[in-house]
Design a protein around this motif. Structure first.
Motif: not given
Lengths: 349, 349
Positions: A132-155
Motif C-alpha cells: 500500500i502506498a499514497r497516491s493522488e488517485i486510486v490505483m490497484i495492481g492485482v496479480t493472480a496465481l493459479g494451479d493447472l492441476g496437471g493439465r496443459p495450459p490452454v493457450t
C-alpha cells in the motif's frame, strides 16, 4: 476520534491500514504463509504456477461515483481470476498493490477489501498479501496465481479448422450497463453496506445506486459493476480438451481475433447463435435509435466470459454455447455481415 | 513519423507498446509460457511458490527528474527481488503492471524496460508478463515470484536469544544519496544511454546526472538510483540455517524492530560493528553540521540489504557482517545509546 467522524487511511497510517485490511480477509487454502512477512508462500502442487497481472486506474477503469469500493474490489479481483480460469487453471491466491489518496475514508477501503475477499471466495481463493502506498488517485495492481492441476495450459494458439467456437458466461451485459451509466440513466455507487452479499447479483441488489431504473436494466448496470466470470468453466474446458481459450475482456470480436491470429486460423461466427437477451432490446429502447444490442455482444468488454475452441467431437456441457467454427482463413467473420472489428485500446480508447 | 520526433506511448498504442516491451526483454529460465496469453506459466519445482508485490508511484517512490527510466526499472525490480531473497528463495520471474501517461516518450519506456531486464538478469530471472494502462502519472506495480529449492522459508519470527544478528549488503548509501539529491547537490536523471551496463554501479556511471559531485559522492547518488541487494545471500543464509531474515527497506532499526516483534525477542546492536564507510563523512561534511552518518545507517531505507539472525555456532561467510545479538528483551537497542526508533511510514512520511 469523535464518533461519526470519517477516519481516513492517512490518519490510520500504513501499518494500521495493513492490519485493518488483513483483519477482514479470508485465507486461501493454498496459503502456507500469509501477509506480514517479506513475501507470502503458497502451495504449487502442479510444479508449475500460472501468473497474471492487471493494473486498474481511477478514471480509466473505474469511477468512484459509478461503482462502490465493494464493486471495484469485486471487479478488480474478477478480471484477474478470469485470466487464471482462461488458462484452464484454478486460482491459488491474489496479491494486491494499492495506491490510495491519504484522505480515502477507511470505510471505502473496508468495502474494497470485502469486495476482493468475496470475489476471491467465489473462485475458491483469497488474498495472500499486498502493498500500500499514497497516491493522488486510486490505483490497484492485482496479480493472480493459479494451479493447472496437471493439465496443459490452454493457450490461444491451438485452434484448428473444424473446431467449434463456444462461449461460457455473459456477453455485452457490462457494455449495456456502461451505456446506461454514460447516458446518465443510472448513477451513484452502491453503498458498501448494500453490496456485501457475496452470492452474485440478486436483482435489485444495486437498486440504491441506479436511480429508479426498471429491475432488468439495474441488472445490466450491476453487470458493469460486478462481472460474473464463469470460473469453473475454465478448468472444465481444459478437461474437455479445449484447444484455445481466453477471457473476453476487450470484446468478443477483438479477443477472438487474438485466437485467430495466434492459431493461424479464421473464425466464423453464426449471428443467430449469439446470445442476445431480451433485456438488451429494452435497454436499447431506453437509449434511443442508434443503439444495436449486437454491438454490445460483439464489442463489449468487461464481462469476462470465456471463449474457447473445442474439437468437433466434444460434447459441450450446458454452460457452453456454440457460436461458430474455426476455418482455414484468417480473422473473424460473421456470416451474412461485412467484416467488422472493434474493441478497446487502453491508450487510444 | 518524422526523424527526430519523440514517439509517445499514446501514438504507439497499447498493443504496439506491449510488443515493443516484450521485444526488449530476456526470458527467465523458469518461464514455460511467456507474454502474449491471458497468463504466464512458470516452473515451481519446489511445489511451493513465494510471491511478493510492491506498488511504486511517481513523486512518492521516484522522481523522473532525479532518476532515469533505466534507474527506475532497476530499482523497481530490485526491491521486489530483494523480498524474494529475504525469504531464502531464488526468483523465478517478475510480472509488471504499468500506468503511463499517453505522452510518455517511448525512449523512456525502453529505458525502463531495459532497467527491469538488467536487474532481473543480476538475480538470474526475467519479466514473464505484465499489463499496461493509461494514467496521469507513472505507476508501477511489480510482483516477484520465487522458488525455495526445498528449504523452509526464512520468516521474521524465528530469532531466539543468543542468536547473532548480521547484515549483508549496504546500509545508508541510498539515504546519503537521497540527502545529496534533496540538498540540490546532485540533480538530473542519468540518460538511458549512459545507464545500460548491467553490471552494477561502476564509479562515474551516473556522473552525467550528478552535477560535478566528487566520484565518491556520485556513488552514493547512484546507490539511491540503483540499489544493489545481495541476492545470492538470501538463499545462502537459508542454507546456513538463518532463523529470521528480512530486507532492509524502511531502515535498519524499524525493520529489525519487525523481527524483534515477530520473534518475541529483543535485539541489541553494537554501534562499533555497524559499517559506516568513510565516504559518509565526506557526504555529511558537504551537507553541513546537522548530519550524523549513523542516522543513515540506522534509519535509511532503500538499500535493500539483508538482515538475518543466525544460531551462534554458524560460521558466517565474509558477505555477512555481525552487528549485534538477539536478547530476551524486546525492541531494538544500541549499546551505549538511548532507545531510538525511526523509519518510513508511507502515509505519514
Amino acid at each position: 476520534m469523535h464518533r461519526g467522524c470519517v477516519i481516513t487511511v492517512g490518519e490510520l497510517g500504513e501499518f494500521g491500514v495493513i492490519s485493518r485490511i488483513t483483519g477482514r480477509l479470508s485465507q486461501s487454502p493454498a496459503v502456507l504463509l500469509g501477509p506480514g512477512d517479506d513475501a507470502a508462500v503458497l502451495t504449487a502442487p502442479d510444479g508449475r504456477v500460472v501468473v497474471t497481472t492487471d493494473v486498474l486506474i481511477e478514471g480509466r477503469h473505474f469511477r468512484r461515483d459509478w461503482s462502490s469500493g465493494y464493486d471495484i474490489g469485486r471487479k478488480s479481483a474478477a478480471q484477474n481470476l478470469a485470466d487464471i480460469a482462461a488458462m484452464g487453471a484454478e486460482p491459488t491466491s491474489l496479491v494486491v498493490g494499492l495506491g490510495l489518496p491519504a484522505d480515502t475514508a477507511i470505510e471505502w477501503l473496508d468495502a474494497l477489501t470485502d469486495g476482493f475477499r468475496d470475489e476471491c471466495a467465489l473462485a475458491g481463493t483469497g488474498v495472500a498479501g499486498g502493498d500500500i502506498a499514497r497516491s493522488e488517485i486510486v490505483m490497484i495492481g492485482v496479480t493472480a496465481l493459479g494451479d493447472l492441476g496437471g493439465r496443459p495450459p490452454v493457450t490461444r494458439s491451438g485452434a484448428r479448422p473444424g473446431h467449434i467456437v463456444a462461449v461460457a458466461g455473459r456477453l455485452g451485459y457490462a457494455a449495456a450497463g456502461l451505456a446506461l451509466l454514460r447516458a446518465g440513466l443510472a448513477s451513484g455507487a452502491v453503498p458498501a453496506s448494500e453490496g456485501v452479499p457475496g452470492t452474485g447479483d440478486a436483482p435489485g441488489e444495486g437498486a440504491g445506486g441506479s436511480g429508479g431504473l426498471p429491475p432488468g436494466l439495474v441488472a445490466l448496470v450491476d453487470a458493469h459493476r460486478r462481472p460474473r466470470p464463469p470460473y469453473a468453466q475454465g478448468p472444465e474446458a481444459a478437461g474437455l480438451g479445449a484447444t484455445a481459450m481466453l477471457d473476453v475482456s476487450d470484446g468478443l470480436l477483438q479477443d477472438l481475433g487474438h485466437v485467430a491470429a495466434a492459431s493461424g486460423v479464421g473464425i466464423r461466427l453464426d449471428p443467430a447463435a449469439l446470445p442476445i437477451p431480451e433485456i438488451f432490446a429494452e435497454a436499447a429502447g431506453v437509449l434511443g435509435d442508434e443503439v444495436d444490442p449486437l454491438d454490445w455482444v460483439l464489442t463489449g468488454g468487461d464481462d469476462h466470459a470465456l471463449a474457447a475452441a473445442f474439437p468437433p467431437d466434444v460434447r459441450l456441457p450446458p454452460e457452453w454455447t456454440p457460436i461458430g467454427e474455426v476455418t482455414a482463413g484468417e480473422g473473424v467473420q460473421i456470416t451474412g455481415h461485412p467484416t467488422m472489428s472493434g474493441g478497446w485500446d487502453h491508450f487510444r480508447g
